[in-house]
Design a protein around this motif. Sequence first.
Motif, PDB file in Angstrom:
ATOM      1  N   LYS A  89       0.836  -1.207   0.000  1.00  0.00           N
ATOM      2  CA  LYS A  89       0.000   0.000   0.000  1.00  0.00           C
ATOM      3  C   LYS A  89       0.871   1.257   0.000  1.00  0.00           C
ATOM      4  O   LYS A  89       0.569   2.236  -0.682  1.00  0.00           O
ATOM      5  N   VAL A  90       1.972   1.226   0.741  1.00  0.00           N
ATOM      6  CA  VAL A  90       2.911   2.350   0.744  1.00  0.00           C
ATOM      7  C   VAL A  90       3.504   2.534  -0.653  1.00  0.00           C
ATOM      8  O   VAL A  90       3.592   3.661  -1.172  1.00  0.00           O
ATOM      9  N   GLY A 131       3.375   5.725  -6.010  1.00  0.00           N
ATOM     10  CA  GLY A 131       3.372   5.756  -7.475  1.00  0.00           C
ATOM     11  C   GLY A 131       4.181   4.659  -8.130  1.00  0.00           C
ATOM     12  O   GLY A 131       4.482   4.738  -9.327  1.00  0.00           O
ATOM     13  N   LEU A 132       4.516   3.600  -7.383  1.00  0.00           N
ATOM     14  CA  LEU A 132       5.315   2.533  -7.976  1.00  0.00           C
ATOM     15  C   LEU A 132       4.572   1.841  -9.109  1.00  0.00           C
ATOM     16  O   LEU A 132       5.169   1.465 -10.128  1.00  0.00           O
ATOM     17  N   ALA A 140       4.030   0.973 -15.073  1.00  0.00           N
ATOM     18  CA  ALA A 140       3.213   1.138 -16.269  1.00  0.00           C
ATOM     19  C   ALA A 140       3.949   1.948 -17.331  1.00  0.00           C
ATOM     20  O   ALA A 140       3.897   1.633 -18.528  1.00  0.00           O
ATOM     21  N   LYS A 141       4.642   2.981 -16.921  1.00  0.00           N
ATOM     22  CA  LYS A 141       5.389   3.811 -17.869  1.00  0.00           C
ATOM     23  C   LYS A 141       6.550   3.036 -18.486  1.00  0.00           C
ATOM     24  O   LYS A 141       6.923   3.263 -19.634  1.00  0.00           O
ATOM     25  N   ASN A 173      -0.149  -6.959 -11.477  1.00  0.00           N
ATOM     26  CA  ASN A 173       0.146  -8.382 -11.292  1.00  0.00           C
ATOM     27  C   ASN A 173       1.611  -8.599 -10.944  1.00  0.00           C
ATOM     28  O   ASN A 173       1.943  -9.432 -10.095  1.00  0.00           O
ATOM     29  N   ALA A 174       2.513  -7.870 -11.600  1.00  0.00           N
ATOM     30  CA  ALA A 174       3.938  -8.017 -11.325  1.00  0.00           C
ATOM     31  C   ALA A 174       4.268  -7.669  -9.885  1.00  0.00           C
ATOM     32  O   ALA A 174       5.159  -8.263  -9.270  1.00  0.00           O
ATOM     33  N   LEU A 175       3.540  -6.719  -9.320  1.00  0.00           N
ATOM     34  CA  LEU A 175       3.797  -6.276  -7.950  1.00  0.00           C
ATOM     35  C   LEU A 175       2.943  -7.005  -6.928  1.00  0.00           C
ATOM     36  O   LEU A 175       3.014  -6.702  -5.736  1.00  0.00           O
ATOM     37  N   GLY A 176       2.117  -7.934  -7.361  1.00  0.00           N
ATOM     38  CA  GLY A 176       1.285  -8.673  -6.429  1.00  0.00           C
ATOM     39  C   GLY A 176       0.089  -7.901  -5.919  1.00  0.00           C
ATOM     40  O   GLY A 176      -0.465  -8.239  -4.866  1.00  0.00           O
ATOM     41  N   LEU A 177      -0.339  -6.870  -6.632  1.00  0.00           N
ATOM     42  CA  LEU A 177      -1.470  -6.041  -6.200  1.00  0.00           C
ATOM     43  C   LEU A 177      -2.757  -6.579  -6.816  1.00  0.00           C
ATOM     44  O   LEU A 177      -3.318  -6.007  -7.749  1.00  0.00           O
TER      45      LEU A 177
END
Length: 447
Positions: free
Chosen positions: A69-70, A75-76, A81-82, A112-116
């Motif tokens: 969440k942090v 903006g990670l 995405a960019k 998905n890559a970040l597990g979100l």
Amino acid sequence: MNLIFLAIVLIAFAVAAIRQVQWQAPAGDAEASSPMQDLALGMIDTAESSVTLALGLIGVMALFLGLMKVAEAGGLLRIFAKLLRPVMVRLFPDVPADHPAMGAIIMNMSANALGLGNAATPFGIRAMQELDTLNPHKGTATNAMALFLAINTSSVTLLPTGVIALRAAAGSSDPAGIVPTTLVATICSTTIAILSCKLLQGRFPARAAEPGESPSADSSQATAAPSSDKTEDKLDPPLPETTDEAYPGWISALVLLGVLAIVPLTVLYGKTIAPWIVPGLMVLLLGFGAAKGVRVYERFVEGARDGFQVAVRIIPYLVAILVAVGMFRQSGAMELLIGPLGAVTGLIGLPAEALPMALMRPLSGSGAYGILASIIQDPAIGPDSYAGYLVSTIQGSTETTFYVLAVYFGAVQVRRVRHALPCALMADLAGVAGAVAICLLLYGHLT
């Protein structure tokens, strides 16, 4: 999942009943338990242990979702995405670079890559809806739709946070040891997903679905089943905004090369790097958030609250699947089914105890999650054995293919999926093969 759950229970009961009829108490041992007694005791013990596992999972899940969440607030997700946009524009030539579908695709893959998982699912549905606006044959999957679904089911994963949390709750001394193995396996599965889609799209011509054909998925039913899986999360959170921004192509190329360079480093130094991952993530993600001006404590607590709710919500699902799997094992049905198959797959590094995981994963996320929990909780196996690392990697690097197909295509009433399903299944198979190969290389000496 209803049929799978019921079938497991009925088969287990039938096998135990046959054994009960044939059973005779050993001479001189009047207190010996019968097969049906063993089955009943096993059910009670498994139900209790599943709740204990879920309670242990609460703290670890809160930790990881708090950290993510942090990172999300800093903006990670947008940064990823960019970085991905130049690559996605080339992978999806049928989608205009400035079309809303492209932004949703990129955000879905970044999440998905970040597990979100909570962000990935609504982005995926939005992407399918936007892709459908470019679809000349309504009810039939376009090449872009099929490719997006196949990549989504394979999805290069950097942080399999849910599996790390489960391993930690199971007492692993190295819960993040699957980060390098998951990365390698998902690179394999994503590569196969892309290649198979590009090769097969010409063999499945697009044509409009017949008006009388029944849909292959019902979105109203598909989106109603909660789970711990990254694409099986409920669509509770609001959909974040997509982005049309992109870094220069050379920056994206450098980052992609950097990710690929991690593969040989993983092979050579994976066991040395793994212990640094969890404390390193804590420092890096909190430091990233602080550098971006995020109130890290408040955001962490907010994410941890979500983690608590997720862990509590999965307790009924863990109890259901763990009791069913426990019955299947205790009755002797597991040995009857897996024994002959395991003797064959064991020759290629897929032991009998890991085979149920590989078979269940494309069918049910909650079912596979329960099987994973039962395997790494088994004192005879444990999370830090070869089989423990393997099943953890399979869970983190493959996807619930049929569920994803139902949810995403059901959202736009696609009836003809064309090559999407075979490509997604080939990606699943490649993910399992990649998991076996890298786990053999790094952990094959473990028992």
